[in-house]
Write an enzyme that holds these catalytic residues in place. Structure first.
Site, mmCIF file in Angstrom:
data_model
loop_
_atom_site.group_PDB
_atom_site.id
_atom_site.type_symbol
_atom_site.label_atom_id
_atom_site.label_comp_id
_atom_site.label_asym_id
_atom_site.label_seq_id
_atom_site.Cartn_x
_atom_site.Cartn_y
_atom_site.Cartn_z
ATOM 1 N N LYS A 16 8.800 11.239 42.259
ATOM 2 C CA LYS A 16 8.057 12.721 41.919
ATOM 3 C C LYS A 16 8.806 13.053 40.682
ATOM 4 C CE LYS A 16 9.405 13.759 45.842
ATOM 5 N NZ LYS A 16 9.974 12.560 46.596
ATOM 6 N N GLY A 40 16.975 14.311 44.586
ATOM 7 C CA GLY A 40 17.644 13.643 43.516
ATOM 8 C C GLY A 40 16.358 13.365 42.476
HETATM 9 P P1 IMP Z 1 18.943 16.092 55.152
HETATM 10 O O1 IMP Z 1 17.810 16.550 54.589
HETATM 11 O O2 IMP Z 1 20.052 15.908 54.076
HETATM 12 O O3 IMP Z 1 19.399 16.599 56.211
HETATM 13 O O4 IMP Z 1 18.675 14.460 55.663
HETATM 14 C C1 IMP Z 1 17.602 14.156 56.546
HETATM 15 C C2 IMP Z 1 16.991 13.021 56.384
HETATM 16 O O5 IMP Z 1 16.223 12.974 55.488
HETATM 17 C C3 IMP Z 1 17.916 11.917 55.951
HETATM 18 O O6 IMP Z 1 17.421 10.487 56.459
HETATM 19 C C4 IMP Z 1 18.092 11.636 54.455
HETATM 20 O O7 IMP Z 1 18.355 10.320 54.147
HETATM 21 C C5 IMP Z 1 16.717 11.975 54.365
HETATM 22 N N1 IMP Z 1 16.492 12.701 52.977
HETATM 23 C C6 IMP Z 1 16.795 13.828 52.719
HETATM 24 N N2 IMP Z 1 16.596 14.256 51.226
HETATM 25 C C7 IMP Z 1 16.005 13.170 50.788
HETATM 26 C C8 IMP Z 1 15.503 12.566 49.600
HETATM 27 O O8 IMP Z 1 15.318 13.622 48.531
HETATM 28 N N3 IMP Z 1 15.015 11.364 49.310
HETATM 29 C C9 IMP Z 1 14.923 10.422 50.329
HETATM 30 N N4 IMP Z 1 15.415 10.871 51.797
HETATM 31 C C10 IMP Z 1 15.914 12.079 51.931
#
Ligand code: IMP
Length: 423
Positions: A16, A40
């Site tokens: 994105k 990121g």
């Molecule tokens: P959290 O949002 O950090 O709590 O993560 C929850 C889930 O979403 C996990 O499986 C992370 O690896 C995934 N995740 C969170 N942010 C991203 C992102 O920006 N890219 C891909 N996966 C994400």
């Protein structure tokens, strides 16, 4: 004027950041509407590679104003590091970046709670990025959170203390091994708050609606992906915000009838980082090749991403939930060199074939049904027009368009801004 949305259709990491960066010159305002430093967004241009976490991807374009909307959660410490990383670009941050007063703050104890919660789950852990996202959104919906606007209040520190103390007792309750020095984390937090105060806090819903009345164009930038949406994703292995189109309305204060185009970004194959079901996941040499050629490592955590074939069942679902009007296919170049490519068009589910994403998509419940497509050998990374693309890739693209009933407008053939083919 209206708002266009740009969001990921898979499990995040679709590319994105690159597309927002490519599109920004067309918009006056770029606004992030959900998520936080778990994102990121990688941008590459002029030989520079840069990863943005909370700051919208329009920050590198001189003319665009960037807004962090109320739906975003901000970690001041990460945010200030992000600002420091931008110093070398000489961007006039103060006049180009505004923050919603209603955005919630990630406290150091939110990060600790995230870690404690994951540690307590053992094998059932979500695979969170551990940036405090879940606990911060929990405090938001639990009506306990601290918002950016609270920084301007005289009793900000007292509010902080009360919430941090509450968190401390919750962390103790988890009773897991966690090493930390809260006093040090808090010093870092309050130093960052002072830096944050140098930026302009706004009522972003007011700002954006006024801008629309003045004829300004707005691009809302989503983070993560549709299959990580708190409602429509593969719950509980999801993030804690609405990553889908509706999230842009609640995360910015924009009415649904103001939304015009919805740009859906997807990779030519599928990846996922963290835990959770992934029907087309590969555990063989093909998956390893995708990971290696696609450099599939998380830009935030560095974790290896799981790779698999394109899943049209999941993609169709995401297209529907978001009302996608145009598709952007990323990383087409990574598939060069495969003799045969597979595309999942249905699942075997409870003895029948379905092309709808069922409630349970764990491996014991669904088996993907694939069609095979002929691959191509040519290196795409130097190609600049659609005509130059190999016939097999065009067939791959057109098959997806027929299945999803939405046109693919852009094919990305490399990480750089210039490696973007308009169809
Ligand atoms: P959290 O949002 O950090 O709590 O993560 C929850 C889930 O979403 C996990 O499986 C992370 O690896 C995934 N995740 C969170 N942010 C991203 C992102 O920006 N890219 C891909 N996966 C994400």
């Amino acid at each position: 004027m209206t708002v266009d949305l740009l969001l990921g259709l898979q499990w995040g990491d679709e590319g994105k950041g690159k597309i927002v960066d490519v599109l920004t010159s067309k918009y006056d305002i770029i606004a992030r509407f959900q998520g936080g430093p778990n994102a990121g967004h990688t941008l590459e241009f002029d030989g520079i590679k840069h990863v943005l976490r909370t700051i919208p991807s329009g920050i590198f374009h001189e003319k665009s104003v960037n807004i962090i909307g109320n739906g975003v959660v901000i970690d001041p410490v990460v945010f200030v590091k992000e600002l420091e990383g931008l110093e070398k670009f000489n961007i006039d941050i103060v006049s180009r970046l505004f923050i919603s007063r209603k955005a919630h703050l990630i406290l150091p104890t939110h990060r600790l709670l995230d870690a404690a919660s994951e540690a307590s789950k053992g094998k059932a852990k979500i695979g969170s990025t551990l940036k405090g996202i879940g606990p911060t959104y929990m405090d938001k919906t639990g009506r306990n959170g601290i918002r950016v606007g609270d920084i301007e209040l005289v009793d900000f520190k007292e509010r902080y203390r009360a919430l941090a103390d509450k968190h401390q007792s919750m962390i103790d309750f988890y009773n897991v091994d966690l090493e930390y020095d809260l006093a040090e984390l808090e010093t870092e937090f309050f130093t960052a708050i002072e830096e944050l105060k140098k930026l302009t806090f706004i009522d972003s819903e007011e700002y954006l609606n006024k801008a629309m009345k003045e004829g300004k164009t707005i691009l809302a930038e989503g983070a993560q992906g549709s299959l990580l949406d708190i409602d429509f994703g593969t719950y509980p292995f999801v993030t804690s915000s609405n990553t889908t189109a509706a999230g842009a309305c609640t995360g910015l204060g924009i009415a649904p009838n103001k939304v015009k185009d919805v740009f859906g970004i997807f990779k030519a194959y599928t990846t996922r980082v963290g835990s959770g079901p992934f029907p087309t996941e590969l555990f063989d040499e093909d998956g390893a090749t995708m990971a290696r050629v696609g450099n599939e490592f998380g830009s935030v955590t560095g974790r290896a991403r799981r790779c698999g074939w394109l899943d049209l069942v999941a993609l169709k679902y995401a297209v529907q939930v978001n009302g996608v009007t145009a598709l952007y296919m990323m990383k087409g170049d990574v598939l060069s060199g495969f003799d045969t490519l597979k595309i999942c068009t249905a699942y075997e589910y409870k003895g029948k074939q379905t092309d709808y994403l069922p409630y349970n998509i764990e491996p014991e419940n669904v088996t993907p049904v694939f069609v095979e497509k002929k691959g191509w050998a040519a290196d795409l990374t130097g190609m600049t027009t659609y005509d130059q693309l190999p016939a097999e890739l065009k067939e791959y693209i057109e098959f997806i368009e027929r299945e999803l009933e939405v046109p693919i407008k852009v094919v990305s053939v490399g990480p750089d801004r210039t490696q973007t083919i308009m169809k």
